[in-house]
Write a protein that holds these residues in place. Sequence first.
Motif, PDB file in Angstrom:
ATOM      1  N   ASP A  18       0.853  -1.174   0.000  1.00  0.00           N
ATOM      2  CA  ASP A  18       0.000   0.000   0.000  1.00  0.00           C
ATOM      3  C   ASP A  18       0.889   1.223   0.000  1.00  0.00           C
ATOM      4  O   ASP A  18       2.032   1.177   0.450  1.00  0.00           O
ATOM      5  CB  ASP A  18      -0.943   0.009   1.204  1.00  0.00           C
ATOM      6  N   ILE A  19       0.357   2.296  -0.506  1.00  0.00           N
ATOM      7  CA  ILE A  19       1.144   3.516  -0.618  1.00  0.00           C
ATOM      8  C   ILE A  19       1.203   4.243   0.717  1.00  0.00           C
ATOM      9  O   ILE A  19       0.328   4.103   1.561  1.00  0.00           O
ATOM     10  CB  ILE A  19       0.575   4.442  -1.720  1.00  0.00           C
ATOM     11  N   CYS A  40       5.904   2.897  -2.265  1.00  0.00           N
ATOM     12  CA  CYS A  40       5.203   1.805  -2.952  1.00  0.00           C
ATOM     13  C   CYS A  40       4.315   2.258  -4.115  1.00  0.00           C
ATOM     14  O   CYS A  40       3.534   1.468  -4.638  1.00  0.00           O
ATOM     15  CB  CYS A  40       4.382   0.966  -1.970  1.00  0.00           C
ATOM     16  N   ILE A  41       4.409   3.496  -4.554  1.00  0.00           N
ATOM     17  CA  ILE A  41       3.573   3.969  -5.667  1.00  0.00           C
ATOM     18  C   ILE A  41       3.892   3.208  -6.950  1.00  0.00           C
ATOM     19  O   ILE A  41       3.025   3.045  -7.808  1.00  0.00           O
ATOM     20  CB  ILE A  41       3.678   5.492  -5.863  1.00  0.00           C
ATOM     21  N   GLN A  43       4.078   0.188  -7.351  1.00  0.00           N
ATOM     22  CA  GLN A  43       3.269  -1.028  -7.407  1.00  0.00           C
ATOM     23  C   GLN A  43       1.921  -0.790  -8.097  1.00  0.00           C
ATOM     24  O   GLN A  43       1.189  -1.734  -8.369  1.00  0.00           O
ATOM     25  CB  GLN A  43       3.018  -1.555  -5.988  1.00  0.00           C
ATOM     26  N   PHE A  44       1.606   0.483  -8.358  1.00  0.00           N
ATOM     27  CA  PHE A  44       0.332   0.866  -8.974  1.00  0.00           C
ATOM     28  C   PHE A  44       0.638   1.730 -10.201  1.00  0.00           C
ATOM     29  O   PHE A  44       0.528   2.956 -10.163  1.00  0.00           O
ATOM     30  CB  PHE A  44      -0.530   1.623  -7.957  1.00  0.00           C
ATOM     31  N   ASN A  47      -1.486   4.802 -11.684  1.00  0.00           N
ATOM     32  CA  ASN A  47      -1.907   5.791 -10.700  1.00  0.00           C
ATOM     33  C   ASN A  47      -2.057   7.190 -11.301  1.00  0.00           C
ATOM     34  O   ASN A  47      -1.577   7.479 -12.398  1.00  0.00           O
ATOM     35  CB  ASN A  47      -0.912   5.828  -9.537  1.00  0.00           C
ATOM     36  N   VAL A  96      -4.143  10.983  -4.309  1.00  0.00           N
ATOM     37  CA  VAL A  96      -3.448   9.896  -4.995  1.00  0.00           C
ATOM     38  C   VAL A  96      -4.484   8.813  -5.286  1.00  0.00           C
ATOM     39  O   VAL A  96      -5.052   8.223  -4.373  1.00  0.00           O
ATOM     40  CB  VAL A  96      -2.300   9.316  -4.156  1.00  0.00           C
ATOM     41  N   ASP A  97      -4.733   8.594  -6.558  1.00  0.00           N
ATOM     42  CA  ASP A  97      -5.662   7.558  -6.997  1.00  0.00           C
ATOM     43  C   ASP A  97      -4.843   6.407  -7.560  1.00  0.00           C
ATOM     44  O   ASP A  97      -4.182   6.556  -8.592  1.00  0.00           O
ATOM     45  CB  ASP A  97      -6.618   8.117  -8.052  1.00  0.00           C
ATOM     46  N   LYS A  98      -4.855   5.281  -6.879  1.00  0.00           N
ATOM     47  CA  LYS A  98      -4.094   4.117  -7.345  1.00  0.00           C
ATOM     48  C   LYS A  98      -4.733   3.498  -8.582  1.00  0.00           C
ATOM     49  O   LYS A  98      -4.108   2.704  -9.263  1.00  0.00           O
ATOM     50  CB  LYS A  98      -3.991   3.073  -6.230  1.00  0.00           C
ATOM     51  N   ARG A  99      -5.973   3.861  -8.845  1.00  0.00           N
ATOM     52  CA  ARG A  99      -6.749   3.337  -9.970  1.00  0.00           C
ATOM     53  C   ARG A  99      -6.828   1.809  -9.949  1.00  0.00           C
ATOM     54  O   ARG A  99      -6.702   1.149 -10.970  1.00  0.00           O
ATOM     55  CB  ARG A  99      -6.188   3.835 -11.294  1.00  0.00           C
ATOM     56  N   ASP A 100      -7.039   1.312  -8.754  1.00  0.00           N
ATOM     57  CA  ASP A 100      -7.221  -0.128  -8.591  1.00  0.00           C
ATOM     58  C   ASP A 100      -8.590  -0.453  -8.012  1.00  0.00           C
ATOM     59  O   ASP A 100      -8.831  -1.562  -7.552  1.00  0.00           O
ATOM     60  CB  ASP A 100      -6.125  -0.701  -7.703  1.00  0.00           C
TER      61      ASP A 100
END
Length: 113
Positions: A18-19, A40-41, A43-44, A47, A96-100
């Motif tokens: 997770d971020i 950890c950004i 990982q997405f 984003n 921050v939108d991980k878009r997941d």
Amino acid sequence: MVSELGCQATKDLEIPADIRPRNGISRNADSQNDYFHIDCIDQFENNNVKVYNRAGTLVYEADGYDNANIFFDGGSNRGLSLIGTNVPDGTYFFIVDKRDGSKPLTGYLEIVK
């Protein structure tokens, strides 16, 4: 794990990354906290990161923020400014939108010299 009846079971668990945004940028040329770092950004990959000033004006936006090639160091990439691209010191707000499919993370960011 062993049950009351002596049965034993194991299961592999995956703990997803997770971020964790840091909330400070210091522009004092000491190579520490020079940009808005988000743990950890990477990982997405899809984003989206937005930074707003206190008036609610978007001053920075990026897709694929990665802390290496795409990052916010206090330089605006949105709108026009008479004082150049560096935003003034102060408090800013981020999304921050991980878009997941998860809820976007919001918070504040301080920029100081």
